[in-house]
Design a protein around this motif. Structure first.
Motif, PDB file in Angstrom:
ATOM      1  N   VAL A 274       0.847  -1.195   0.000  1.00 39.87           N
ATOM      2  CA  VAL A 274       0.000   0.000   0.000  1.00 39.87           C
ATOM      3  C   VAL A 274       0.878   1.239   0.000  1.00 39.87           C
ATOM      4  N   LEU A 275       0.703   2.096  -0.988  1.00 34.94           N
ATOM      5  CA  LEU A 275       1.433   3.350  -1.118  1.00 34.94           C
ATOM      6  C   LEU A 275       0.516   4.506  -0.751  1.00 34.94           C
ATOM      7  N   ILE A 276       0.968   5.354   0.183  1.00 39.13           N
ATOM      8  CA  ILE A 276       0.167   6.487   0.645  1.00 39.13           C
ATOM      9  C   ILE A 276       1.005   7.747   0.562  1.00 39.13           C
ATOM     10  N   THR A 277       0.511   8.772  -0.115  1.00 35.49           N
ATOM     11  CA  THR A 277       1.195  10.061  -0.108  1.00 35.49           C
ATOM     12  C   THR A 277       0.588  10.939   0.993  1.00 35.49           C
ATOM     13  N   GLY A 278       1.400  11.856   1.503  1.00 33.49           N
ATOM     14  CA  GLY A 278       0.947  12.666   2.633  1.00 33.49           C
ATOM     15  C   GLY A 278       0.665  11.783   3.831  1.00 33.49           C
ATOM     16  N   ALA A 279       1.567  10.842   4.094  1.00 35.50           N
ATOM     17  CA  ALA A 279       1.283   9.748   5.027  1.00 35.50           C
ATOM     18  C   ALA A 279       1.706  10.010   6.464  1.00 35.50           C
ATOM     19  N   ALA A 280       2.418  11.097   6.729  1.00 33.97           N
ATOM     20  CA  ALA A 280       3.011  11.277   8.053  1.00 33.97           C
ATOM     21  C   ALA A 280       2.010  11.694   9.121  1.00 33.97           C
ATOM     22  N   ARG A 281       0.889  12.275   8.704  1.00 33.30           N
ATOM     23  CA  ARG A 281      -0.060  12.786   9.702  1.00 33.30           C
ATOM     24  C   ARG A 281      -1.462  12.828   9.099  1.00 33.30           C
ATOM     25  N   GLY A 282      -2.415  13.253   9.915  1.00 32.01           N
ATOM     26  CA  GLY A 282      -3.786  13.448   9.433  1.00 32.01           C
ATOM     27  C   GLY A 282      -4.391  12.180   8.882  1.00 32.01           C
ATOM     28  N   MET A 283      -5.159  12.330   7.815  1.00 29.95           N
ATOM     29  CA  MET A 283      -5.830  11.177   7.224  1.00 29.95           C
ATOM     30  C   MET A 283      -4.841  10.185   6.627  1.00 29.95           C
ATOM     31  N   GLY A 284      -3.709  10.667   6.132  1.00 25.24           N
ATOM     32  CA  GLY A 284      -2.705   9.763   5.598  1.00 25.24           C
ATOM     33  C   GLY A 284      -2.197   8.794   6.646  1.00 25.24           C
ATOM     34  N   GLU A 285      -1.970   9.295   7.851  1.00 27.22           N
ATOM     35  CA  GLU A 285      -1.545   8.433   8.953  1.00 27.22           C
ATOM     36  C   GLU A 285      -2.618   7.392   9.278  1.00 27.22           C
TER      37      GLU A 285
ATOM     38  N   LYS B  65      10.008  13.940   6.320  1.00 26.52           N
ATOM     39  CA  LYS B  65      10.699  12.661   6.436  1.00 26.52           C
ATOM     40  C   LYS B  65      10.790  12.202   7.889  1.00 26.52           C
ATOM     41  N   GLN B  66      11.031  13.137   8.800  1.00 22.37           N
ATOM     42  CA  GLN B  66      11.143  12.776  10.204  1.00 22.37           C
ATOM     43  C   GLN B  66       9.832  12.206  10.738  1.00 22.37           C
ATOM     44  N   GLY B  67       8.712  12.860  10.391  1.00 19.34           N
ATOM     45  CA  GLY B  67       7.409  12.372  10.830  1.00 19.34           C
ATOM     46  C   GLY B  67       7.078  11.017  10.231  1.00 19.34           C
ATOM     47  N   ALA B  68       7.414  10.840   8.950  1.00 14.76           N
ATOM     48  CA  ALA B  68       7.147   9.560   8.286  1.00 14.76           C
ATOM     49  C   ALA B  68       8.011   8.450   8.879  1.00 14.76           C
TER      50      ALA B  68
ATOM     51  N   ALA C 201       6.762   5.086  10.594  1.00 16.74           N
ATOM     52  CA  ALA C 201       7.258   3.826  10.040  1.00 16.74           C
ATOM     53  C   ALA C 201       7.828   2.932  11.130  1.00 16.74           C
ATOM     54  N   GLU C 202       8.581   3.523  12.027  1.00 15.17           N
ATOM     55  CA  GLU C 202       9.183   2.748  13.111  1.00 15.17           C
ATOM     56  C   GLU C 202       8.112   2.097  13.976  1.00 15.17           C
ATOM     57  N   GLU C 203       7.040   2.837  14.211  1.00 18.26           N
ATOM     58  CA  GLU C 203       5.942   2.286  15.006  1.00 18.26           C
ATOM     59  C   GLU C 203       5.228   1.161  14.271  1.00 18.26           C
ATOM     60  N   LEU C 204       4.989   1.340  12.980  1.00 18.74           N
ATOM     61  CA  LEU C 204       4.219   0.357  12.224  1.00 18.74           C
ATOM     62  C   LEU C 204       5.018  -0.906  11.931  1.00 18.74           C
ATOM     63  N   ARG C 205       6.333  -0.801  11.920  1.00 17.07           N
ATOM     64  CA  ARG C 205       7.159  -1.985  11.672  1.00 17.07           C
ATOM     65  C   ARG C 205       6.976  -3.033  12.764  1.00 17.07           C
ATOM     66  N   SER C 206       6.547  -2.602  13.945  1.00 18.62           N
ATOM     67  CA  SER C 206       6.334  -3.549  15.038  1.00 18.62           C
ATOM     68  C   SER C 206       5.168  -4.498  14.755  1.00 18.62           C
ATOM     69  N   SER C 207       4.341  -4.165  13.755  1.00 17.35           N
ATOM     70  CA  SER C 207       3.212  -5.025  13.383  1.00 17.35           C
ATOM     71  C   SER C 207       3.607  -6.042  12.314  1.00 17.35           C
ATOM     72  N   ALA C 208       4.904  -6.179  12.081  1.00 25.22           N
ATOM     73  CA  ALA C 208       5.453  -7.134  11.100  1.00 25.22           C
ATOM     74  C   ALA C 208       5.219  -6.687   9.665  1.00 25.22           C
ATOM     75  N   THR C 209       4.847  -5.437   9.484  1.00 19.06           N
ATOM     76  CA  THR C 209       4.679  -4.882   8.142  1.00 19.06           C
ATOM     77  C   THR C 209       5.977  -4.202   7.713  1.00 19.06           C
ATOM     78  N   ARG C 210       6.462  -4.512   6.526  1.00 20.38           N
ATOM     79  CA  ARG C 210       7.633  -3.806   5.994  1.00 20.38           C
ATOM     80  C   ARG C 210       7.217  -2.389   5.614  1.00 20.38           C
ATOM     81  N   VAL C 211       8.046  -1.419   5.947  1.00 19.50           N
ATOM     82  CA  VAL C 211       7.697  -0.029   5.687  1.00 19.50           C
ATOM     83  C   VAL C 211       8.861   0.687   5.018  1.00 19.50           C
ATOM     84  N   GLN C 212       8.567   1.335   3.907  1.00 22.67           N
ATOM     85  CA  GLN C 212       9.547   2.164   3.207  1.00 22.67           C
ATOM     86  C   GLN C 212       9.103   3.616   3.294  1.00 22.67           C
ATOM     87  N   VAL C 213      10.049   4.506   3.530  1.00 21.56           N
ATOM     88  CA  VAL C 213       9.751   5.941   3.575  1.00 21.56           C
ATOM     89  C   VAL C 213      10.346   6.613   2.343  1.00 21.56           C
TER      90      VAL C 213
END
Length: 281
Positions: free
Chosen positions: A15-26, A47-50, A54-66
């Motif tokens: 799943v690719l999401i733009t504007g993903a660091a906050r708000g509805m994207g998050e 980038k810092q927010g993303a 990403a670090e938080e979501l990786r704990s769910s075993a999902t690979r995350v690219q920023v």
């Protein structure tokens, strides 16, 4: 968010999401991880927010690219798409969520900072990014693909103080729904396009704006849930709240002068941006 289509669309998907660091994207990112996406791509200029998300979501075993390439530049979009293709692969779901708003009379807009940047990010970036991957999505008929384009009710009705923003969303709606029809016409039914047209959402982006009559300011959670469910089901157009479609219908049947009177004096659409501040100057 119950849906019989949910597992086949999201589980195991990229799943690719733009504007993903906050708000509805998050919220979309968290929902994708919770629903079993195998990989997420969080594209955001912050980038810092993303990276923090990403670090938080990786704990769910999902690979995350920023990715933090400039969405307002075709070169930046192509560079970001190449990074995604090489590191994560072709996305199964694209959520074109990133957007900006400039609320002012047209003559107060700066040509570069306001006009070009708004059109590039809101209208052209979704086209550029989708074009990078659409042929791969079409070629793989073995599974379902989804494209969710976050437009706006501003793209359905003219409104003072939103000329450039509204024009960017009108363009996005026209392209998004035309793409949907092209996919249907050419038999690529496994790729479904959903266009989301919300009224004001309390993300801070429209700080100071006032909802028209019978049109409350929606919470990000409510709006994101409506868009997400529509995307999973492959619903062509999702408009929230219900008054968005009512206004579209009235604008279509009333003479322009009468509609202007109703929009201004009854629904107060034309004064909804009078106290707009946005995120701040």
């Amino acid at each position: 968010m119950p849906s019989s289509a949910q597992p086949s669309v999201i589980s195991g998907s990229t799943v690719l999401i733009t504007g993903a660091a906050r708000g509805m994207g998050e919220l979309y990112a968290r929902q994708a991880a919770a629903r079993g996406a195998s990989a997420l791509v969080l594209w955001d200029v912050d980038k810092q927010g993303a990276e923090a998300l990403a670090e938080e979501l990786r704990s769910s075993a999902t690979r995350v690219q920023v990715v933090s390439e400039d969405l307002s530049s075709l070169t930046g979009v192509r560079r970001g798409a190449e990074l995604i293709r090489s590191q994560t692969g072709v996305p199964h779901v694209i959520i074109n969520n990133a957007g900006i708003v400039r609320g002012a009379p047209f003559w107060d807009h700066d040509q570069e900072r306001d006009v070009s940047t708004t059109i590039n990010i809101n209208a052209l970036a979704p086209m550029w990014l989708t074009r990078e991957f659409i042929n791969d999505m079409i070629a793989d008929a073995s599974r379902e693909y989804r494209i969710l384009n976050i437009a706006s009710a501003a793209g359905t009705l003219a409104n003072p103080g939103m000329s450039v923003y509204a024009s960017s969303k009108w363009a996005l709606i026209g392209w998004s729904d035309s793409l949907r029809l092209e996919l249907v016409k050419h038999g690529h039914d496994h790729v479904k396009v959903t266009t989301f047209c919300p009224s004001y959402v309390s993300t801070g982006m429209f700080e100071g704006a006032r909802g028209p009559l019978l049109t409350p300011i929606m919470t990000p959670k409510y709006a994101a849930k409506a868009a997400w469910n529509g995307m999973v089901r492959g619903t062509p157009i999702v408009a929230k709240p219900w008054t968005v479609k009512l206004a579209m219908a009235l604008r279509g049947v009333l003479p322009t002068a009468l509609w202007d009177y109703v929009a201004d004096n009854v629904f107060h659409v034309y004064s909804s941006m009078d106290k707009f501040t946005g995120h701040g100057k």
